[in-house]
Design an enzyme around this catalytic site. Structure first.
Site, PDB file in Angstrom:
ATOM      1  N   GLU A   1       5.396  11.389  -0.017  1.00 25.20           N
ATOM      2  CA  GLU A   1       4.181  12.174   0.279  1.00 25.20           C
ATOM      3  C   GLU A   1       3.271  12.234  -0.953  1.00 25.20           C
ATOM      4  O   GLU A   1       2.644  13.259  -1.229  1.00 25.20           O
ATOM      5  CB  GLU A   1       4.539  13.552   0.828  1.00 25.20           C
ATOM      6  CG  GLU A   1       5.223  13.400   2.178  1.00 25.20           C
ATOM      7  CD  GLU A   1       5.297  14.654   2.995  1.00 25.20           C
ATOM      8  OE1 GLU A   1       4.407  15.502   2.875  1.00 25.20           O
ATOM      9  OE2 GLU A   1       6.256  14.770   3.785  1.00 25.20           O
ATOM     10  N   GLY A   2       3.238  11.147  -1.682  1.00 27.82           N
ATOM     11  CA  GLY A   2       2.447  11.047  -2.909  1.00 27.82           C
ATOM     12  C   GLY A   2       3.331  11.305  -4.107  1.00 27.82           C
ATOM     13  O   GLY A   2       3.940  12.377  -4.205  1.00 27.82           O
TER      14      GLY A   2
ATOM     15  N   ALA B   1       0.838  -1.206   0.000  1.00 30.80           N
ATOM     16  CA  ALA B   1       0.000   0.000   0.000  1.00 30.80           C
ATOM     17  C   ALA B   1       0.871   1.253   0.000  1.00 30.80           C
ATOM     18  O   ALA B   1       1.296   1.727   1.053  1.00 30.80           O
ATOM     19  CB  ALA B   1      -0.926  -0.013   1.216  1.00 30.80           C
TER      20      ALA B   1
ATOM     21  N   ILE C   1       9.502   4.267   6.683  1.00 28.21           N
ATOM     22  CA  ILE C   1       9.054   5.381   7.505  1.00 28.21           C
ATOM     23  C   ILE C   1      10.257   6.256   7.886  1.00 28.21           C
ATOM     24  O   ILE C   1      11.195   5.795   8.546  1.00 28.21           O
ATOM     25  CB  ILE C   1       8.295   4.869   8.762  1.00 28.21           C
ATOM     26  CG1 ILE C   1       7.159   3.923   8.338  1.00 28.21           C
ATOM     27  CG2 ILE C   1       7.791   6.031   9.613  1.00 28.21           C
ATOM     28  CD1 ILE C   1       6.193   4.481   7.281  1.00 28.21           C
TER      29      ILE C   1
END
Ligand code: FAD
Length: 384
Positions: free
Chosen positions: A363-364, A129, A156
């Site tokens: 962040e996309g 994801a 992360i």
């Protein structure tokens, strides 16, 4: 250019620039080479009170906003885009608390972040994801006063180094996107572990790890907003944090331009400085213009967000998209201006090119940003 900064913003800019020039630039190559987390620089940034500039005064900050954060991030990233990420990703992990935290949660966590005593992180992505964040599998099952988290978050930033984590997990599988919730999880909570550090192309001074939850009990007081609001928390967080990624990109690009201009001025070929060749002049002119355009877009988006405007997703996505694409182009061109020297690790521009790439991804990705922009255009049309 006059960016019409307030006196406080000019002060932040000057302070961050001083740290970038005096403390970060001299050690950037070393951190890149050793892939170490820059704790000594984090301490310098904390002592300069820069961690609190966008945090409300009531919770130990300076009460500024996204604009202040963008100004500081650009300057620190001029020094090193990897080192500055410890600062910027703390913003990403902090926005969920600023935007959705209760007064108690804010009182408990924000002053520690504002003082720079504790770093933050944001954990959404999983192996299956990434862009499709709705496919996350990490679960948070209610058990009395606790939620029990199980699952693994991947890539992360600040993981293992930060103390405070904003984590998105599924509380109700049946509800799809409305079945996710956001939690604050503290490092040290039993059942929370970190993988080894990832080896990366660029931003190598930053720490990227998995966060692994195994029957990790988080008190219900650490739920952010309400159950089911996890994706809203995540998307609003990105609306506020994307100008920071854009600012990181512009900082890296500005450094690449500065290095390219200074090199081109000194480098002679065919008996003249290479700046006398129109091919080089046009490249430098385009680099400078793209940087200015990106900065203007960031400031415009950041000011809009800070004004409390409601529909900020498009402006935020636009500045992230434009600035990161500009940074990639500018840093590739900087390597070109330096020729073969640009390709060598003895010169700083190859690192800038490696560092710039991530700003088009996290962040996309920029494909996702284009999707956000287009869907907002269509939404606006249907309102007319
Ligand atoms: C160094 C690093 C640090 C990171 N830090 C964090 C962090 O702190 N917290 C966190 O939660 N995550 C973090 N991430 C994860 C990051 O946000 C994701 O990598 C990113 O969102 C893309 O997801 P993916 O890598 O799975 O790519 P995918 O989603 O698999 O995409 C692969 C390609 O397909 C394209 N694509 C996918 N869907 C579409 C679509 N609908 N339309 C068009 N193109 C599409 C993408 O643009 C991309 O080019 C980090 C990643 C990296 C590499």
């Amino acid at each position: 250019m006059d960016y019409l900064l307030t006196e406080q913003q000019k002060m932040i800019q000057e302070l961050a620039r001083k740290i970038a020039v005096e403390k970060i630039k001299p050690v950037a190559a070393e951190y890149d080479e050793k892939e170490e987390f820059p704790w000594p620089i984090v301490k310098v940034i904390a002592e300069a009170d820069l961690f609190g500039i966008y945090i409300p005064e009531a919770y130990g900050g300076m009460g500024g906003g996204v604009m202040d954060l963008a100004i500081a991030t650009e300057e620190l990233s001029w020094g090193c885009g990897g080192i500055s990420l410890a600062y910027e990703a703390t913003g990403l992990g902090t926005f969920p608390i600023i935007l959705y935290g209760t007064d108690e949660q804010k009182k408990k966590y924000l002053p520690q972040i504002a003082s720079g005593k504790k770093l933050a992180a944001f954990a959404l992505t999983e192996a299956e994801a990434g862009s499709d964040a709705g496919s996350i599998k990490t679960t948070a099952k209610k058990d009395g006063d606790y939620y029990v988290l199980n699952g693994t978050k991947q890539w992360i930033t600040n993981a293992g180094e930060a103390d405070i984590y904003s984590v998105v997990a599924i509380t109700d599988k049946k509800k799809g996107a409305r079945g996710a919730s956001a939690f604050i999880v503290e490092k040290g909570t039993p059942g929370m572990e970190f993988s080894k550090k990832e080896k990366k192309l660029g931003i190598r001074g930053s720490a990227t790890r998995e966060v692994i939850f195994t029957d990790c009990k988080v008190h219900k007081d650490n739920l952010l907003a309400r159950e089911g609001m996890g994706f809203i928390v995540a998307m609003k967080t990105f609306d506020n944090s994307r100008p920071g990624v854009a600012a990181q990109a512009v900082g890296i690009a500005q450094r690449a331009l500065d290095e390219a201009v200074s090199y081109a001025h000194k480098r002679h070929q065919f008996g003249q400085p290479i700046t006398s060749f129109q091919g080089i002049q046009f490249m430098l002119a385009d680099m400078a213009t793209e940087i200015e355009a990106a900065r203007a877009l960031i400031y415009s988006a950041a000011r809009m967000i800070d004004s409390g405007a409601k529909d900020i997703s498009k402006a935020s996505a636009m500045c992230k998209l434009f600035a990161s694409d500009a940074a990639m182009k500018v840093t590739v061109d900087a390597v070109q201006v330096l020729g073969g020297y640009g390709y060598m690790r003895d010169y700083p521009v190859e690192k800038l090119m490696r560092d710039a790439k991530i700003t088009q991804i996290y962040e996309g990705t920029n494909q996702i940003q284009r999707g956000v922009i287009a869907s907002n255009l269509i939404k606006e049309l249907s309102k007319k």
